[in-house]
Structure formats: structure tokens, C-alpha cells
Design a protein around this motif. Structure first.
Motif, PDB file in Angstrom:
ATOM      1  N   PHE A   1      35.391  22.544  22.650  1.00  0.00           N
ATOM      2  CA  PHE A   1      35.931  23.682  23.186  1.00  0.00           C
ATOM      3  C   PHE A   1      34.154  24.184  23.720  1.00  0.00           C
ATOM      4  O   PHE A   1      33.497  24.257  22.862  1.00  0.00           O
ATOM      5  CB  PHE A   1      36.307  24.702  22.414  1.00  0.00           C
ATOM      6  N   ASN A   2      34.038  24.948  24.696  1.00  0.00           N
ATOM      7  CA  ASN A   2      33.035  25.365  25.457  1.00  0.00           C
ATOM      8  C   ASN A   2      33.544  27.143  24.894  1.00  0.00           C
ATOM      9  O   ASN A   2      34.114  27.678  25.951  1.00  0.00           O
ATOM     10  CB  ASN A   2      32.729  25.367  26.890  1.00  0.00           C
ATOM     11  N   VAL A   3      32.747  27.431  23.790  1.00  0.00           N
ATOM     12  CA  VAL A   3      33.268  28.969  23.442  1.00  0.00           C
ATOM     13  C   VAL A   3      32.443  29.918  24.288  1.00  0.00           C
ATOM     14  O   VAL A   3      31.178  29.899  24.442  1.00  0.00           O
ATOM     15  CB  VAL A   3      32.813  29.001  21.978  1.00  0.00           C
ATOM     16  N   GLU A   4      33.061  31.035  24.748  1.00  0.00           N
ATOM     17  CA  GLU A   4      32.571  32.094  25.490  1.00  0.00           C
ATOM     18  C   GLU A   4      32.500  33.131  25.052  1.00  0.00           C
ATOM     19  O   GLU A   4      31.579  34.157  25.460  1.00  0.00           O
ATOM     20  CB  GLU A   4      33.662  32.195  26.975  1.00  0.00           C
ATOM     21  N   SER A   5      32.795  33.506  23.829  1.00  0.00           N
ATOM     22  CA  SER A   5      32.692  34.875  23.079  1.00  0.00           C
ATOM     23  C   SER A   5      32.662  34.879  21.536  1.00  0.00           C
ATOM     24  O   SER A   5      33.255  33.900  21.175  1.00  0.00           O
ATOM     25  CB  SER A   5      33.538  35.836  23.830  1.00  0.00           C
ATOM     26  N   GLU A   6      32.406  35.849  20.889  1.00  0.00           N
ATOM     27  CA  GLU A   6      32.385  36.058  19.548  1.00  0.00           C
ATOM     28  C   GLU A   6      33.820  35.968  19.014  1.00  0.00           C
ATOM     29  O   GLU A   6      34.601  35.463  18.066  1.00  0.00           O
ATOM     30  CB  GLU A   6      31.660  36.852  18.815  1.00  0.00           C
TER      31      GLU A   6
ATOM     32  N   VAL B   1      37.034  18.333  28.017  1.00  0.00           N
ATOM     33  CA  VAL B   1      36.292  19.628  27.446  1.00  0.00           C
ATOM     34  C   VAL B   1      37.048  20.698  28.023  1.00  0.00           C
ATOM     35  O   VAL B   1      37.645  20.647  29.446  1.00  0.00           O
ATOM     36  CB  VAL B   1      34.865  19.716  28.290  1.00  0.00           C
ATOM     37  N   PHE B   2      37.328  21.711  26.875  1.00  0.00           N
ATOM     38  CA  PHE B   2      37.998  22.842  27.333  1.00  0.00           C
ATOM     39  C   PHE B   2      37.250  23.998  27.545  1.00  0.00           C
ATOM     40  O   PHE B   2      36.490  24.548  26.565  1.00  0.00           O
ATOM     41  CB  PHE B   2      39.009  23.116  26.125  1.00  0.00           C
ATOM     42  N   SER B   3      36.984  24.469  28.850  1.00  0.00           N
ATOM     43  CA  SER B   3      36.190  25.541  29.276  1.00  0.00           C
ATOM     44  C   SER B   3      37.365  26.877  29.411  1.00  0.00           C
ATOM     45  O   SER B   3      38.298  26.692  29.368  1.00  0.00           O
ATOM     46  CB  SER B   3      35.333  25.424  30.327  1.00  0.00           C
ATOM     47  N   GLY B   4      36.647  28.020  29.789  1.00  0.00           N
ATOM     48  CA  GLY B   4      37.236  29.206  30.172  1.00  0.00           C
ATOM     49  C   GLY B   4      37.032  30.439  29.208  1.00  0.00           C
ATOM     50  O   GLY B   4      37.002  30.250  28.058  1.00  0.00           O
ATOM     51  N   VAL B   5      37.295  31.562  29.718  1.00  0.00           N
ATOM     52  CA  VAL B   5      36.935  32.655  28.837  1.00  0.00           C
ATOM     53  C   VAL B   5      38.177  33.188  28.053  1.00  0.00           C
ATOM     54  O   VAL B   5      37.747  34.079  27.366  1.00  0.00           O
ATOM     55  CB  VAL B   5      36.401  33.968  29.819  1.00  0.00           C
ATOM     56  N   GLY B   6      39.185  32.702  28.436  1.00  0.00           N
ATOM     57  CA  GLY B   6      40.438  33.336  27.913  1.00  0.00           C
ATOM     58  C   GLY B   6      41.473  32.548  27.181  1.00  0.00           C
ATOM     59  O   GLY B   6      42.676  32.550  27.474  1.00  0.00           O
ATOM     60  N   LYS B   7      40.811  31.579  26.520  1.00  0.00           N
ATOM     61  CA  LYS B   7      41.800  30.587  25.809  1.00  0.00           C
ATOM     62  C   LYS B   7      42.764  31.248  24.743  1.00  0.00           C
ATOM     63  O   LYS B   7      42.197  32.028  23.928  1.00  0.00           O
ATOM     64  CB  LYS B   7      40.824  29.550  24.926  1.00  0.00           C
TER      65      LYS B   7
END
Length: 421
Positions: free
Chosen positions: A122-127, A100-106
């Protein structure tokens, strides 16, 4: 429970004396217990028995290849937050469909790497991230599986630097906007929505914040399904705390956590993912250090040890507590005295404990920092040009160096001098 116990007055890691490791590799060093790593992973895995689930170890806690391979062979997936962690997971034999790929700045290169190598989601953090992910996936002729991380605005009641679920934190999208953002995702041909992601913080010692967040996730799941989305997976993050102070009440057990997950989310029929890191690795490791000097100051005595804040930064960064014990057990009833326990780095912040009660110690004695298996070696640096310290893995009566101490020449020769000098 861990596997660091006294035997006949000497501290052991499983069946290996700590003093034996110190003689072989020098101090300071980290030592990890295979039996403890596996016990803690199994405790979480068993806690979710009866639910379709995957325990994805949050490898930011400790990303040594030997630790990863130990857990991967036990069936763990991996939660990664960078290209380097993704490649470490793959090198340890973890298949892409368990990462699982997390994090705010991929970055684009990280997204491309994971799509090429295989990814569970992918755990998406933003639009903006969602838009980039869609574009990269379409350019590669692929469809990226995603969850969207929602911020439930729940106070985890933990240290401010490791809280992630409040409205002012940088993580996820506000849960109030989730339906709108999921609608946007469904319209992007490069994305496949598979579930919801939530993570409210680390080192939680109370289940109530988890339960409040998961209740909000349950309600959101029903709403999104009513909107036509296929929500088949719930990524609940990690964060369950460990007992850094043995004298304090123990945090909730994984069994308690599993029962709460079943109660709040079990009726939805979703696959459950959890991402523990600290709880698996934290109490599976010690940092061992030698006393260099005992210094008498004005109104206090100092234990000056060869471990420093660059080796274990948690006390300086988080005001974190670690129990510190002598490697040679004090005799029953031995007199104790207060020490400030400090390292040799030229910073007043290089202080591990103030006025900590300890048996009388002398130069050459060894001490062990408990609960140092998570966020210890991975956060270490070479500040003051101090070499990164070795990591050692114990398995029964065997031990192996799983990361050696670099030489000073190796450290210096990594620098490149410009031709004009």
C-alpha cells in the motif's frame, strides 16, 4: 513511435485498415495497437535494465481487461487506485504480489479486499490512513507492507489539474515530516515499512523536476536508514509525458529517464518501481469518428463529428491537444483550411479544436484522434444519454471488439422506477 500509419492513402492500425473496423463496429470507437502497447512497456522495462525493478502499469490510464492482460503477459505489475481496479487486475491474471495500491482515499473495505487477495504494498498517503490500515491488518491477523508517499514540494511544471508534488496538492505527507511519520509507522504492529513512494505529476516533458524530487528521496533514504528503517524499495510513480503534438519537440525518452534514475538513486541498492500509464497506453490508441455535417458559420467553418466530449473529455477538461488526421490521406500539396472541430453534445465545451488546419472534408469522412489510448475510454460517460463507444484491440492483421457499444434498451433498463410511480 506507434503502429498507426498510412498505406496507399489509407490509415491502418498495424495490418488492419481503420475503415474496415469502422464498417464493422460503427463510429465513434477507440482502437488500440497491441504492438505499440508492448513496445512502450518494453522501452520502460529495458530503460531500467541493470537495476532490480518492476514496471507497474498505472491502469487508471486504460483499464480494459484486454489491455491489462496484454501487459500482464509481458511481465507488468499494476498500480491500482480503487477496489474496482484491484479486481480488474486480478481478473486479468495479475498476482497480488505485483499489485501496488495507491490513492488518497482507501476505504476499510478496499484495504480488507487487498489484504485478503494479496498485495505488493500500500502506498500510504496520510497518518489517518496509516492508522486505519494498521487496525484493519491487525484485526485480520495480517501485516500490511507499506511505503509512505512523500510530497517533495517540487513543481512538475505541468497542467494544474495533474500536478501532484507541490505543497498545496492533496497527495502524500510533507517530506519535512517524513522521519516523524516513519517513526510512527514503525511502532504499529500491523504495518511493515518496505520503502518510500513519490509521484509529482503527469505529462512531464522535462526530466529536471523528476531529478530534483529523486535527489530529495535519495537523501531521505539515507536518513531513514540511519534511523533504523529498512528501506529496500523506492516507488517513483509515473508521469513521463508523450508527444500529443507531433510538431513539437519530443519529450525525454525512457532511456534518458532510466539513466537519470540510475544516476540519482542507483547507489542506494533499492528495488525500483515505476508506474507509467500514459506513456504506455497514450500513443497506442486512436479515437475514430465520422463527420456528420460541415457547417459554415460567421467567419469560420465547423466540422461536426459523431464523437463528443463524453467520449473523449480531455480537450474540454484539460484544454488538451490531440492531433486529428483524416483516415483517407490527403494528397500531397492538398489545400488545407481551418475548422472548429466539435461534437453534438449540447455544451459549448464540446469542442475538440479551434481553427485547426485540415484538408477539406465532407460529411461521411472519417477522422482519427491520435494519442487517445490513455484517459479516453476510462473517463467516458453517457452524458446526453449517448452510449459508451466500443473499444477495439488490433493484433497484427486481426482485430476484436474488447468492449461493445451498449444498446439504448440496456442503458435505459439500468434505471429502476420506484413502485409509487
Amino acid at each position: 513511435m506507434d503502429h498507426f500509419l498510412y498505406r496507399d492513402g489509407a490509415l491502418f492500425a498495424e495490418d488492419v485498415a481503420i475503415s474496415e473496423i469502422a464498417a464493422a463496429v460503427g463510429t465513434p470507437f477507440y482502437v488500440y495497437s497491441t504492438a505499440t502497447l508492448l513496445r512502450h512497456f518494453k522501452a520502460f522495462d529495458d530503460a531500467l535494465d541493470g537495476m532490480d525493478h518492476l514496471v507497474c502499469y498505472a491502469m487508471k490510464a486504460n483499464s480494459n481487461q484486454a489491455v491489462l492482460k496484454t501487459l500482464a503477459q509481458a511481465g507488468a505489475g499494476m498500480d491500482v487506485v480503487s477496489a474496482g481496479e484491484y479486481l480488474r487486475a486480478k481478473a486479468a491474471g495479475v498476482p497480488g504480489d505485483k499489485i501496488v495500491f495507491s490513492g488518497v482515499g482507501k476505504t476499510v473495505s478496499e484495504i480488507r479486499l487487498a489484504l485478503e487477495g494479496g498485495i505488493r504494498q500500500f502506498n500510504v498517503e496520510s497518518e489517518p490512513e496509516m492508522e486505519v490500515l494498521d487496525a484493519v491488518a491487525r484485526s485480520m491477523g495480517k501485516v500490511a507492507p507499506i511505503t509512505i508517499r512523500v510530497n517533495p514540494d517540487v513543481d512538475a511544471k505541468t497542467h494544474a489539474k495533474i500536478a501532484t508534488g507541490k505543497s498545496e496538492n492533496k497527495f502524500g505527507i510533507p517530506i519535512a515530516r517524513a522521519r516523524e511519520v516513519y517513526r510512527m509507522a514503525a511502532a504499529m504492529p500491523g504495518l511493515e515499512v518496505v520503502g518510500i513512494d513519490v509521484h509529482i505529476g503527469s505529462q512531464l516533458t522535462d526530466l529536471t523536476p523528476f531529478e530534483l524530487a529523486y535527489q530529495k528521496v535519495a537523501e531521505l533514504t539515507e536518513q531513514l536508514r540511519a534511523d533504523g528503517h529498512t528501506i529496500r524499495r523506492l516507488d517513483l510513480g509515473g508521469g513521463l509525458g508523450i508527444p500529443y503534438e507531433r510538431s513539437n519537440a519530443a519529450p525525454p525518452l525512457p532511456t534518458d529517464y532510466g539513466a537519470m534514475v540510475q544516476k540519482t538513486l542507483g547507489h542506494l541498492g533499492c528495488e525500483i518501481e515505476i508506474e507509467p500509464g500514459r506513456l504506455i497506453a497514450g500513443n497506442a490508441g486512436l479515437m475514430v469518428s465520422e463527420v456528420i455535417y460541415v457547417k459554415s458559420g460567421e467567419g469560420r467553418d465547423f466540422l461536426i463529428i459523431d464523437g463528443a466530449m463524453n467520449d473523449l473529455i480531455r480537450p474540454a477538461m484539460y484544454e488538451a491537444h490531440h492531433d486529428i488526421i483524416p483516415v483517407v490521406e490527403a494528397e500531397a500539396g492538398a489545400e488545407q483550411q481551418p475548422y472548429d472541430i466539435v461534437g453534438p453534445v449540447c455544451e459549448s465545451g464540446d469542442t475538440f479544436a479551434k481553427q485547426r488546419m485540415m484538408p477539406k472534408l465532407a460529411a461521411g469522412d472519417l477522422v482519427a484522434f491520435r494519442s487517445a489510448g490513455a484517459y479516453g475510454a476510462v473517463m467516458a460517460s453517457e452524458y446526453n444519454s449517448r452510449a459508451l463507444i466500443p473499444e477495439v484491440l488490433v493484433h497484427g492483421d486481426q482485430f476484436a471488439v474488447i468492449r461493445r457499444r451498449p444498446t439504448f434498451d440496456e442503458m435505459i433498463n439500468r434505471d429502476t422506477i420506484p413502485e409509487w410511480l
